[in-house]
Design a protein around this motif. Structure first.
Motif, short mmCIF file in Angstrom:
data_model
loop_
_atom_site.label_atom_id
_atom_site.label_comp_id
_atom_site.label_asym_id
_atom_site.label_seq_id
_atom_site.Cartn_x
_atom_site.Cartn_y
_atom_site.Cartn_z
N ARG A 171 51.32 1.86 -20.63
CA ARG A 171 51.56 3.08 -21.39
C ARG A 171 50.26 3.85 -21.56
NH1 ARG A 171 50.23 1.71 -26.88
NH2 ARG A 171 49.73 -0.49 -26.91
N LEU A 172 50.40 5.06 -22.08
CA LEU A 172 49.25 5.90 -22.38
C LEU A 172 49.05 5.94 -23.89
CD1 LEU A 172 50.05 8.85 -19.95
CD2 LEU A 172 48.55 6.89 -19.55
N ILE A 173 47.81 5.85 -24.31
CA ILE A 173 47.48 5.83 -25.73
C ILE A 173 46.73 7.11 -26.08
CG2 ILE A 173 46.18 4.64 -27.55
CD1 ILE A 173 46.43 2.09 -25.74
N GLU A 174 47.23 7.83 -27.07
CA GLU A 174 46.56 9.06 -27.50
C GLU A 174 45.33 8.71 -28.32
OE1 GLU A 174 48.33 13.17 -28.59
OE2 GLU A 174 48.41 11.90 -30.38
N LYS A 175 44.16 9.17 -27.83
CA LYS A 175 42.90 8.94 -28.54
C LYS A 175 42.48 10.17 -29.33
CE LYS A 175 40.60 5.62 -28.02
NZ LYS A 175 40.51 4.43 -28.85
N ARG A 176 42.86 11.33 -28.82
CA ARG A 176 42.54 12.58 -29.51
C ARG A 176 43.66 13.57 -29.24
NH1 ARG A 176 37.02 15.39 -27.92
NH2 ARG A 176 38.17 16.68 -26.47
N LYS A 177 44.23 14.09 -30.30
CA LYS A 177 45.29 15.09 -30.15
C LYS A 177 44.64 16.43 -29.85
CE LYS A 177 49.43 16.81 -32.41
NZ LYS A 177 50.25 16.70 -31.24
N GLY A 178 45.15 17.09 -28.85
CA GLY A 178 44.63 18.40 -28.50
C GLY A 178 45.13 19.47 -29.45
N ARG A 179 44.47 20.62 -29.39
CA ARG A 179 44.86 21.76 -30.23
C ARG A 179 45.29 22.92 -29.33
NH1 ARG A 179 39.81 20.59 -32.16
NH2 ARG A 179 39.05 22.65 -31.59
N LEU A 180 46.11 23.76 -29.89
CA LEU A 180 46.57 24.95 -29.21
C LEU A 180 45.46 25.99 -29.16
CD1 LEU A 180 49.18 26.27 -28.01
CD2 LEU A 180 49.55 27.24 -30.27
N GLN A 181 45.28 26.61 -28.01
CA GLN A 181 44.35 27.73 -27.88
C GLN A 181 45.04 28.82 -27.09
OE1 GLN A 181 42.16 29.13 -25.29
NE2 GLN A 181 43.13 28.05 -23.62
N ASN A 182 44.77 30.05 -27.41
CA ASN A 182 45.46 31.17 -26.77
C ASN A 182 44.51 32.12 -26.04
OD1 ASN A 182 48.27 30.79 -27.24
ND2 ASN A 182 47.86 31.09 -29.41
N ASN A 183 43.38 31.64 -25.62
CA ASN A 183 42.43 32.49 -24.90
C ASN A 183 42.70 32.45 -23.40
OD1 ASN A 183 41.05 33.20 -27.25
ND2 ASN A 183 39.86 31.32 -27.18
N GLN A 184 43.90 32.79 -23.02
CA GLN A 184 44.26 32.77 -21.62
C GLN A 184 43.72 33.99 -20.89
OE1 GLN A 184 48.51 32.19 -22.44
NE2 GLN A 184 48.44 30.69 -20.77
N ASP A 185 43.46 33.80 -19.62
CA ASP A 185 43.04 34.87 -18.73
C ASP A 185 44.28 35.44 -18.06
OD1 ASP A 185 42.31 36.10 -16.17
OD2 ASP A 185 40.28 35.37 -16.59
N LYS A 186 44.57 36.70 -18.33
CA LYS A 186 45.78 37.34 -17.80
C LYS A 186 45.82 37.30 -16.28
CE LYS A 186 46.13 41.71 -18.75
NZ LYS A 186 46.46 43.09 -19.17
N ASP A 187 44.68 37.49 -15.63
CA ASP A 187 44.63 37.48 -14.17
C ASP A 187 45.00 36.11 -13.61
OD1 ASP A 187 43.88 40.16 -14.06
OD2 ASP A 187 41.74 39.68 -14.10
N ILE A 188 44.52 35.05 -14.24
CA ILE A 188 44.84 33.69 -13.78
C ILE A 188 46.34 33.43 -13.94
CG2 ILE A 188 44.52 31.23 -14.31
CD1 ILE A 188 42.15 32.28 -12.80
N LEU A 189 46.90 33.89 -15.05
CA LEU A 189 48.35 33.75 -15.24
C LEU A 189 49.12 34.49 -14.15
CD1 LEU A 189 49.08 34.17 -19.06
CD2 LEU A 189 49.90 32.34 -17.60
N LEU A 190 48.74 35.72 -13.88
CA LEU A 190 49.42 36.50 -12.85
C LEU A 190 49.32 35.86 -11.47
CD1 LEU A 190 48.39 40.11 -13.94
CD2 LEU A 190 50.74 39.27 -13.72
N ARG A 191 48.23 35.17 -11.22
CA ARG A 191 48.04 34.55 -9.90
C ARG A 191 48.88 33.30 -9.70
NH1 ARG A 191 41.67 35.46 -10.18
NH2 ARG A 191 41.68 37.66 -9.65
#
Length: 187
Positions: free
Chosen positions: A108-128
């Protein structure tokens, strides 16, 4: 454990977590920026969450470059690390990333650190992430003249970078990825 074995654990966990969620798509080997980088697994629903695997058979040479791409695209990011690389990886990755390690018994996989949400997305990368036919569909969403569908992909990307806000690009891209039927490697 090798990449395939770790990926199998991850996919099993993700399928269990999202079994009853018809709004979620699990994508194997998602290419980023026209294939300049690739994440091992992506989960698309209300957000896009990337999962990168670093097994005992890997090295960390590509990780700095991968981090650069993943930070531009993913709203959540989780790295699955072998115990061998755990300390090095924790020093390299951004604080908002989650970290999982492979259990000692390799089941199994063990969570060592829970990630956080971030919204600094690059619009160009999304479009690609969109294919040419997807971009043609976006013309209709934006109510642009139909004749621009005949433009080359890069020309359409330029227009959309100017004409669409991040929220709309995000919604359209996520919906398109979730509905795409002819992936290279289906899970």
């Amino acid at each position: 454990m090798n990449d395939f074995e770790v990926r199998s654990l991850l996919i099993k966990e993700l399928k269990l977590n999202y079994a009853n969620d018809s709004n979620t798509r699990i994508i194997n080997e998602l290419g980023i920026d026209f294939g300049a980088s690739r994440v091992d697994v992506a989960v698309v629903n209300g957000i896009i969450h990337g999962y990168e695997i670093k097994s005992d058979m890997d090295n960390l040479n590509r990780l700095p470059r991968q981090i650069s791409y993943y930070n531009k695209l993913f709203q959540r990011m989780t790295i699955i690390s072998s115990r061998r690389y755990y300390n090095q990886i924790c020093e390299m990755i951004p604080s908002w990333w989650g970290v999982k390690i492979i259990s000692a018994d390799r089941t199994r996989l063990i969570e060592k650190r829970k990630g956080r949400l971030q919204n600094n997305q690059d619009k160009d990368i999304l479009l690609r992430l969109l294919w040419k036919k997807d971009l043609e569909g976006f013309v209709d969403v934006l109510n642009l003249p139909k004749k621009i569908k005949n433009m080359k992909k890069n020309q359409l990307l330029e227009i959309f970078t100017q004409a669409a806000d991040l929220r709309l690009v995000r919604e359209y891209t996520y919906q398109t990825l979730k509905n795409r039927t002819n992936w290279r490697k289906e899970l």
